[in-house]
Design an enzyme around this catalytic site. Structure first.
Site, PDB file in Angstrom:
ATOM      1  N   ASP A 229       4.128   3.249   6.604  1.00  0.00           N
ATOM      2  CA  ASP A 229       3.423   3.035   7.865  1.00  0.00           C
ATOM      3  C   ASP A 229       4.294   2.407   8.939  1.00  0.00           C
ATOM      4  OD1 ASP A 229       3.494   0.407   6.556  1.00  0.00           O
ATOM      5  OD2 ASP A 229       2.216  -0.205   8.220  1.00  0.00           O
TER       6      ASP A 229
ATOM      7  N   PHE B 242      14.100   3.729  10.627  1.00  0.00           N
ATOM      8  CA  PHE B 242      12.728   3.385  10.261  1.00  0.00           C
ATOM      9  C   PHE B 242      11.947   4.671  10.042  1.00  0.00           C
ATOM     10  CE2 PHE B 242       8.400   1.922  10.558  1.00  0.00           C
ATOM     11  CZ  PHE B 242       8.467   0.754   9.818  1.00  0.00           C
ATOM     12  N   VAL B 243      11.402   4.811   8.852  1.00  0.00           N
ATOM     13  CA  VAL B 243      10.689   6.045   8.517  1.00  0.00           C
ATOM     14  C   VAL B 243       9.208   5.786   8.261  1.00  0.00           C
ATOM     15  CG1 VAL B 243      12.689   7.304   7.615  1.00  0.00           C
ATOM     16  CG2 VAL B 243      11.389   5.805   6.085  1.00  0.00           C
TER      17      VAL B 243
ATOM     18  N   ASP C 290      14.474  -1.508   0.854  1.00  0.00           N
ATOM     19  CA  ASP C 290      15.166  -1.761   2.115  1.00  0.00           C
ATOM     20  C   ASP C 290      16.166  -2.898   1.876  1.00  0.00           C
ATOM     21  OD1 ASP C 290      15.506  -1.417   4.918  1.00  0.00           O
ATOM     22  OD2 ASP C 290      14.134  -3.055   5.321  1.00  0.00           O
TER      23      ASP C 290
ATOM     24  N   GLU D 236       7.654   2.216  -6.304  1.00  0.00           N
ATOM     25  CA  GLU D 236       7.825   1.745  -4.927  1.00  0.00           C
ATOM     26  C   GLU D 236       8.014   2.923  -3.976  1.00  0.00           C
ATOM     27  OE1 GLU D 236       7.523  -0.173  -2.644  1.00  0.00           O
ATOM     28  OE2 GLU D 236       8.199  -2.204  -2.991  1.00  0.00           O
ATOM     29  N   ASP D 237       7.663   2.702  -2.726  1.00  0.00           N
ATOM     30  CA  ASP D 237       7.894   3.721  -1.711  1.00  0.00           C
ATOM     31  C   ASP D 237       9.337   3.688  -1.217  1.00  0.00           C
ATOM     32  OD1 ASP D 237       7.524   1.230  -0.537  1.00  0.00           O
ATOM     33  OD2 ASP D 237       6.085   1.903   0.959  1.00  0.00           O
TER      34      ASP D 237
ATOM     35  N   ARG E 255       0.532   6.801   7.600  1.00  0.00           N
ATOM     36  CA  ARG E 255       0.617   6.899   6.140  1.00  0.00           C
ATOM     37  C   ARG E 255       0.194   8.280   5.643  1.00  0.00           C
ATOM     38  NH1 ARG E 255       1.361   1.702   4.024  1.00  0.00           N
ATOM     39  NH2 ARG E 255       0.346  -0.004   5.132  1.00  0.00           N
TER      40      ARG E 255
ATOM     41  N   LYS F 278       0.829  -1.192   0.000  1.00  0.00           N
ATOM     42  CA  LYS F 278       0.000   0.000   0.000  1.00  0.00           C
ATOM     43  C   LYS F 278       0.866   1.245   0.000  1.00  0.00           C
ATOM     44  CE  LYS F 278      -3.114  -2.263   3.311  1.00  0.00           C
ATOM     45  NZ  LYS F 278      -3.527  -2.221   4.725  1.00  0.00           N
TER      46      LYS F 278
HETATM   47  P1  IMP Z   1      12.426  -5.037   1.410  1.00  0.00           P
HETATM   48  O1  IMP Z   1      11.963  -6.293   0.770  1.00  0.00           O
HETATM   49  O2  IMP Z   1      13.229  -5.300   2.656  1.00  0.00           O
HETATM   50  O3  IMP Z   1      13.172  -4.111   0.476  1.00  0.00           O
HETATM   51  O4  IMP Z   1      11.139  -4.353   1.963  1.00  0.00           O
HETATM   52  C1  IMP Z   1      10.572  -3.272   1.405  1.00  0.00           C
HETATM   53  C2  IMP Z   1       9.258  -2.990   2.095  1.00  0.00           C
HETATM   54  O5  IMP Z   1       9.393  -2.971   3.525  1.00  0.00           O
HETATM   55  C3  IMP Z   1       8.797  -1.625   1.692  1.00  0.00           C
HETATM   56  O6  IMP Z   1       8.029  -1.663   0.519  1.00  0.00           O
HETATM   57  C4  IMP Z   1       8.041  -1.172   2.922  1.00  0.00           C
HETATM   58  O7  IMP Z   1       6.709  -1.630   2.847  1.00  0.00           O
HETATM   59  C5  IMP Z   1       8.733  -1.848   4.067  1.00  0.00           C
HETATM   60  N1  IMP Z   1       9.717  -0.964   4.723  1.00  0.00           N
HETATM   61  C6  IMP Z   1      11.061  -1.032   4.636  1.00  0.00           C
HETATM   62  N2  IMP Z   1      11.654  -0.067   5.350  1.00  0.00           N
HETATM   63  C7  IMP Z   1      10.648   0.668   5.882  1.00  0.00           C
HETATM   64  C8  IMP Z   1      10.613   1.847   6.714  1.00  0.00           C
HETATM   65  O8  IMP Z   1      11.640   2.447   7.126  1.00  0.00           O
HETATM   66  N3  IMP Z   1       9.390   2.293   7.063  1.00  0.00           N
HETATM   67  C9  IMP Z   1       8.233   1.705   6.634  1.00  0.00           C
HETATM   68  N4  IMP Z   1       8.219   0.608   5.860  1.00  0.00           N
HETATM   69  C10 IMP Z   1       9.419   0.092   5.470  1.00  0.00           C
HETATM   70 MG    MG Z   2       5.943  -1.292   0.254  1.00  0.00          MG
END
Ligand code: IMP
Ligand code: MG
Length: 178
Positions: free
Chosen positions: A158, A151-152, A102, A98-99, A164, A42
């Site tokens: 969220d 963590f943001v 990570d 993508e937002d 959000r 989301k």
């Molecule tokens: P990844 O597979 O570890 O790259 O995860 C990415 C997903 O984790 C993102 O699309 C977010 O939904 C969530 N996420 C990663 N870091 C943060 C953060 O700092 N705040 C909020 N959601 C995060």
């Molecule tokens: Mg996401």
């Protein structure tokens, strides 16, 4: 009740400037094309909404929702598709929106899944990137801000589904539930 404090990392105005800049790049790169913006639910909805309104190339949008299988299978990077696309992507130019990236596990799986469906091209635009956290090799084609390993929340992101709606990106400075 949650009593988390937040501290602004990226102001709403700075986000808007960057979104316009990214849209300008995408407009130039996709001139004469009709990309399909693939929004990852989301968190990316707020970014998508602002970003698409800055674009002048004709776009279509679609949504995909994914969920990690959890800690046990995390290292495999396999994610579950909770809601799939409604559009056929065969021969389309896909821009994944993508937002945040990570570890990169979600996007790596998603990008490979999309590539296997025969699109003309697949690129990635992310508002935020936390490169220090990367576990797999994946780089966005367009990135708004590289941020430290914090963590943001806000601007779609969220913590337990909250925050959000914030217009800025903030660091969660204190987190506890009572
Ligand atoms: P990844 O597979 O570890 O790259 O995860 C990415 C997903 O984790 C993102 O699309 C977010 O939904 C969530 N996420 C990663 N870091 C943060 C953060 O700092 N705040 C909020 N959601 C995060
Ligand atoms: Mg996401």
């Amino acid at each position: 009740m949650e009593v988390n404090d937040t501290k602004t990392l990226i102001s709403a105005a700075d986000i808007q400037d960057k979104v316009a800049e990214l849209a300008g790049q995408v407009d130039r790169d996709y001139a004469g094309k009709n990309p399909l913006l693939l929004c990852v639910l989301k968190g990316a909805v707020v970014f998508l909404a602002d970003f698409m309104r800055r674009l002048t190339v004709p776009v279509e949008i679609d949504f995909i929702a994914v969920s990690s299988y959890g800690a046990a299978t995390r290292s495999s990077g396999v994610v579950r598709i909770l809601k799939d696309l409604e559009t056929s992507i065969d021969g389309r130019h896909i821009l994944i929106v993508e937002d945040i990236i990570d570890t990169g596990l979600t996007l790596k799986y998603l990008a490979e899944n999309i590539r296997s469906r025969g699109p003309a091209s697949v690129k990635i635009v992310t508002l935020l990137d936390k490169p220090d956290r990367r576990e797999v090799e994946i780089e966005p084609d367009y990135c708004g801000f590289r941020i430290p390993d914090k963590f943001v929340v806000g601007y779609g992101l969220d913590f337990n589904e909250r925050y959000r709606q914030l217009p800025q990106v903030s660091i969660l400075t204190e987190g506890r539930d009572s």
